[in-house]
Write a protein that holds these residues in place. Structure first.
Motif, mmCIF file in Angstrom:
data_model
loop_
_atom_site.group_PDB
_atom_site.id
_atom_site.type_symbol
_atom_site.label_atom_id
_atom_site.label_comp_id
_atom_site.label_asym_id
_atom_site.label_seq_id
_atom_site.Cartn_x
_atom_site.Cartn_y
_atom_site.Cartn_z
ATOM 1 N N ASP A 326 -10.891 -4.959 -66.144
ATOM 2 C CA ASP A 326 -11.033 -5.377 -67.539
ATOM 3 C C ASP A 326 -12.370 -6.114 -67.592
ATOM 4 O O ASP A 326 -12.448 -7.306 -67.291
ATOM 5 N N THR A 327 -13.445 -5.386 -67.927
ATOM 6 C CA THR A 327 -14.780 -5.988 -67.873
ATOM 7 C C THR A 327 -15.040 -6.917 -69.042
ATOM 8 O O THR A 327 -15.977 -7.718 -68.997
ATOM 9 N N ILE A 328 -14.241 -6.831 -70.086
ATOM 10 C CA ILE A 328 -14.417 -7.715 -71.240
ATOM 11 C C ILE A 328 -13.952 -9.139 -70.897
ATOM 12 O O ILE A 328 -14.628 -10.129 -71.196
ATOM 13 N N ASN A 329 -12.812 -9.219 -70.247
ATOM 14 C CA ASN A 329 -12.264 -10.526 -69.877
ATOM 15 C C ASN A 329 -12.515 -10.899 -68.427
ATOM 16 O O ASN A 329 -12.132 -11.988 -67.982
ATOM 17 N N GLY A 330 -13.154 -9.991 -67.673
ATOM 18 C CA GLY A 330 -13.488 -10.280 -66.292
ATOM 19 C C GLY A 330 -12.284 -10.420 -65.385
ATOM 20 O O GLY A 330 -12.195 -11.353 -64.586
ATOM 21 N N LYS A 331 -11.344 -9.464 -65.480
ATOM 22 C CA LYS A 331 -10.130 -9.535 -64.678
ATOM 23 C C LYS A 331 -9.874 -8.196 -63.979
ATOM 24 O O LYS A 331 -10.128 -7.131 -64.540
ATOM 25 N N THR A 367 -10.748 -1.656 -69.326
ATOM 26 C CA THR A 367 -11.889 -1.370 -70.198
ATOM 27 C C THR A 367 -12.393 0.051 -69.991
ATOM 28 O O THR A 367 -12.665 0.469 -68.856
ATOM 29 N N ASP A 407 -16.138 -13.670 -58.666
ATOM 30 C CA ASP A 407 -16.074 -15.134 -58.672
ATOM 31 C C ASP A 407 -16.159 -15.685 -57.248
ATOM 32 O O ASP A 407 -15.501 -15.176 -56.328
ATOM 33 N N THR A 415 -11.068 -12.188 -60.383
ATOM 34 C CA THR A 415 -11.830 -12.455 -61.603
ATOM 35 C C THR A 415 -13.315 -12.272 -61.306
ATOM 36 O O THR A 415 -13.757 -12.414 -60.164
ATOM 37 N N LYS A 417 -17.558 -11.688 -63.443
ATOM 38 C CA LYS A 417 -18.401 -11.634 -64.630
ATOM 39 C C LYS A 417 -19.099 -10.279 -64.662
ATOM 40 O O LYS A 417 -19.566 -9.794 -63.634
#
Length: 562
Positions: A326-331, A367, A407, A415, A417
């Motif tokens: 999920d690249t939008i929320n970084g998960k 994503t 991270d 997680t 970015k």
């Protein structure tokens, strides 16, 4: 945790190895570099030399030839149809290349693995769809058998003598893996009732493992046996393939779309089910301190996803968890049937989740990306680069390079970015990025993949770029960060599979599908590599020269770069 560059392995690969660098624990398994360890400080004099290195920018060309900037040269190592032994020939449409030396102290003698992605029946089986109103009625099983032989992969021994690389014909290691080679699965549950699957095809990218075996990835698997699709009521149906092999051989589509490991010593192979089933462009492995493995892999299709597998046991590509980004929320989202109720509601078990990974990823809210292709880990920063080739359905004609920062620089983190490292288009001088490779000094090399049907056409947005090309993004000097074209491919072709020799003096590179738009063998759109047959042939070349040697210094520096 602190990122440690010395954890990047180097026993072989695209960013060098040999006796200079101690084997550690990063393996890239896509069309990427194996990053080096030990970026140690060098003299001010050497740094000055790197900073003043002037790189020529090749002018875009539509010429039918392999063109190089000054300071580079090439020679052909092997091409389609060449005899690798008395019984086998080199396959068609070579893609990924990978070189393993027999001896870490001798970088000039070893095994070359080459993928063979797909075929053009006009060249391979003398079948021209354009000759018939209903082509499928006229195809024969003998023609399909020729096509099945020409996909998969080749293992050949090559040696460098007097500055030129040559194949060693009839070496005991030379062999073919084809669409008829029996391959075991590395999984406890049969796939559509079978634990031995027949053949591999659609082999796009690949790599090596820490235990010195090859990896090859099945990408557009649905082209040959179609695909099983499910409606909202979970009722399956068959979508036919474009090549129509299922009319001759009734192999389930679910047997394809996997990452495959090949033993170079005897050619035995296994398909890794735990890494999921989709159009694998690549698979990039990182070995943690405790010997567990992290594998990054992308699904090369519009609106598909980026995945990461984290093993739970040392040196395992079976036990562990597959995640999707999920690249939008970084998960990183776990494709875990046991602990994800939404997956339990749709699928009967974990095996079905892995077979239908695309559906599972969308249910979890992953994503959608613009054709995630190659993946490379920066040997200096530890950032992860992912090429997003394009997505015309979303008006992304030129693609981009995505940067993932885990991270705390922990590759097993959940997680991260995400940001755009560099966007394609005229401003940056490239379009449709495909394969990436870091060299021994941390310079980033990149190939492009503008389709043959869109290339050099006035009605398409790709005219300024002309033929597909090889680029480098220098890390040092006045051109640092710029995208510089250093090679131009023949007509209709693309460059694939960049891989540096252990000493950094050779760049192995595939020239795939030259003359792809040919409709008549008597009038091909390309004649490269200009041999006696006078027809285009995919081939693997060795690019050498003073420029590569200067850029691939074994004495590294540590520049400030993000």
């Amino acid at each position: 945790m602190e990122y440690n560059r010395r954890k990047f392995i180097s026993f072989i690969g695209k960013a060098g190895l040999g006796g200079v660098i101690m084997p550690q624990f990063l393996i890239n398994c896509g069309n990427t570099t194996t990053p080096t360890s030990g970026f140690s400080t060098i003299s001010k004099e050497r740094l000055h030399e790197l900073k003043k290195l002037v790189l020529e920018d090749l002018v875009p060309s539509d010429e039918d030839d392999l063109l190089l900037v000054n300071g580079l040269d090439y020679h052909t190592i092997i091409k389609w149809g060449d005899e690798i032994s008395d019984t086998d020939t080199f396959g068609f449409n070579n893609d990924f290349t990978c070189f393993i030396p027999f001896d870490d102290n001798n970088p000039k003698d070893g095994l070359l693995w080459v993928n063979h992605e797909y075929v053009n029946p006009l060249f391979v089986s003398d079948f021209n769809r354009g000759d018939y109103d209903n082509p499928s009625e006229h195809r024969t099983i003998a023609q399909v058998d020729k096509e099945m032989y020409n996909v998969g992969g080749s293992i050949v021994r090559i040696k460098e003598e007097n500055g030129r690389w040559k194949m060693v014909k009839n070496d005991s290691h030379n062999r073919r893996i084809t669409a008829k080679t029996p391959i075991q699965i590395n999984w406890d549950t049969p796939i559509k009732g079978k634990t031995t699957l027949i053949g591999t095809h659609s082999n796009c990218s690949g790599g090596i493992t820490p235990w010195k075996t090859f990896l090859t990835c099945e990408e557009n698997y649905d082209s040959f046996y179609g695909e099983t699709e499910y409606d909202e009521a979970n009722v399956p149906s068959h979508r036919p393939s474009s090549e129509g092999w299922e009319k001759f051989y009734n192999y389930p589509p679910e047997h394809y779309g996997w990452v495959i490991e090949v033993n170079p010593k005897d050619g035995t192979a296994q398909k890794h089910i735990a890494l999921g089933r989709f159009a694998h462009e690549c698979c990039t492995l990182y070995e943690l301190e405790d010997k567990r493995v992290v594998a990054y892999t992308g699904d090369d299709k519009n609106n598909e996803h980026l995945y990461k597998f984290i093993s739970s046991k040392p040196s395992s590509l079976k036990e562990g968890t597959l995640y999707v980004a999920d690249t939008i929320n970084g998960k990183w989202l776990a494709l875990d049937w046991e602990n994800q109720p939404i997956l339990k509601n749709r699928f009967k078990d974990q095996t079905e989740v892995l077979i239908r990974a695309r559906e599972a990823a969308k249910l979890l809210g992953a994503t959608e990306l613009n054709r995630p292709e190659d993946i490379e880990i920066d040997p200096i920063t530890g950032n992860i680069f992912v090429t997003l080739t394009n997505n015309i359905s979303k008006d992304d004609f030129h693609g981009s390079i995505l940067k993932i920062e885990e991270d705390n620089l922990a590759f097993d983190a959940l997680t991260f970015k995400a940001s755009t490292y560099k966007a394609g288009g005229e401003a940056n001088g490239f379009s449709c990025p495909d394969n990436l490779a870091f060299d021994l000094s941390g310079n980033l090399w990149m190939t492009s993949d503008i389709s043959g049907s869109s290339m050099n056409r006035e009605d398409k947005p790709y005219m300024p770029f002309k033929n597909n090309s090889l680029f480098v993004i220098p890390r040092y000097g006045k051109d640092s960060g710029k995208v510089i074209r250093v090679a131009s491919a023949p007509k209709d072709a693309e460059f694939t599979g960049p891989w540096f020799s252990p000493d950094g003096k050779t760049l192995f590179l595939s020239v795939q599908h030259p003359g792809e738009q040919t409709k008549d063998l008597n009038n091909p759109t390309s004649k490269w590599p200009f041999d006696e047959d006078n027809i285009p042939k995919p081939a693997v070349v060795a690019i050498t020269g003073d420029l590569i040697e200067k850029m691939n210094t074994l004495n590294q520096i540590e520049p400030n770069i993000n």
